[in-house]
Motif scaffolding. Sequence first.
Motif: not given
Length: 342
Positions: A165-169, A181-183, A193, A273
């Motif tokens: 997945y793409t992740h945002k931290l 954190a979001q996936s 989230q 992951s």
Amino acid sequence: MRLFGLTLALVSAAALAAPTLDAMEWIQRISQAAQKLNYSGTFVYLQQGGQPQTSRITHIVEGGVEKERLEMLEGSPVVVIRTNDEVRSYLPDSKTVLVEKRRAKASFPALGANPPAAAAGAAGPALLPTINFSENYTVRKWDTQRIAGLDCQVLLLEPRDGMRYTHKLWADVNSGLLLKAQSFNEKGDVVEQIGFTQVEIGGVVEKYQAKLAKRDGGRDWRVANAQVWEASLAESGWKIESTVPGFRKISEMKRGLGGGGEVGQVVFSDGLSSVSVFVEAAPAGAKAREGIATQGAMNIYRRSVGDHLITVLGEAPPACVTRIAKSIEFKPVSAISSRAAP
């Protein structure tokens, strides 16, 4: 106009105050912060299609010992107490304290998966043991935002293939602690989230001791030790390997089941992951309906191999768990080889 100008100046000052670290240095800072800092707060976990789940966490490091208390605030008031790698889960519905060792998965606000417990140091296992994030993700700094009232550096982790997945931290500018954190799946939808709504970071240990000292359980509670032991499934004829680049085996074990049965488990991780493979004997005549199922960020692939049921699950795209599941093979170990084994 004056108010707007003042606001813009303050925002710009906050952005300039952020440490001038590059993206990979931020990843290392996030990894270390969850393990080494004292903090306490409330966070909310939300999975696509599910209900929000709220938890309270307190974490301290004292004399080289890492202590953590995690309490679920919805449903049954489950409490998990961790001291280094020993985990005690208090389950009020059954008045049971389950004791086990933490072997793989790190919990928020830690980042990624831990190595096996054997690699642990005095304050618990080090994160990111040999896995280089840049092998699997393009990591870059995004903008700065506020979470739980704190300025954060936002990082974007974009996969180099379709197997993750793409992740945002969101990391606290001052401490590096991961606050949110979001996936995202391949469609750009948020599938998972987790983030703090309130958090207190740093300070003396005594400030958090009262939260850790709460009494859980009681005299009439039963203490049960989880039946988990290191094992090699290959010795039984199983070939379980990660056919997905970047995912490496971090643990292999067997777990005891009620009634004398057991299930084998192999855990793979790309540093962020993880994917688990479960192998168990099938009831007589039972066959798994082969295919994929999705629950939020979790994808699950089931199939039958001989008289065993295989379940592969992980917070990874369907293509990832499917490839690993379909690569699993079983070749019975001959009786002669078994007798010759020491």
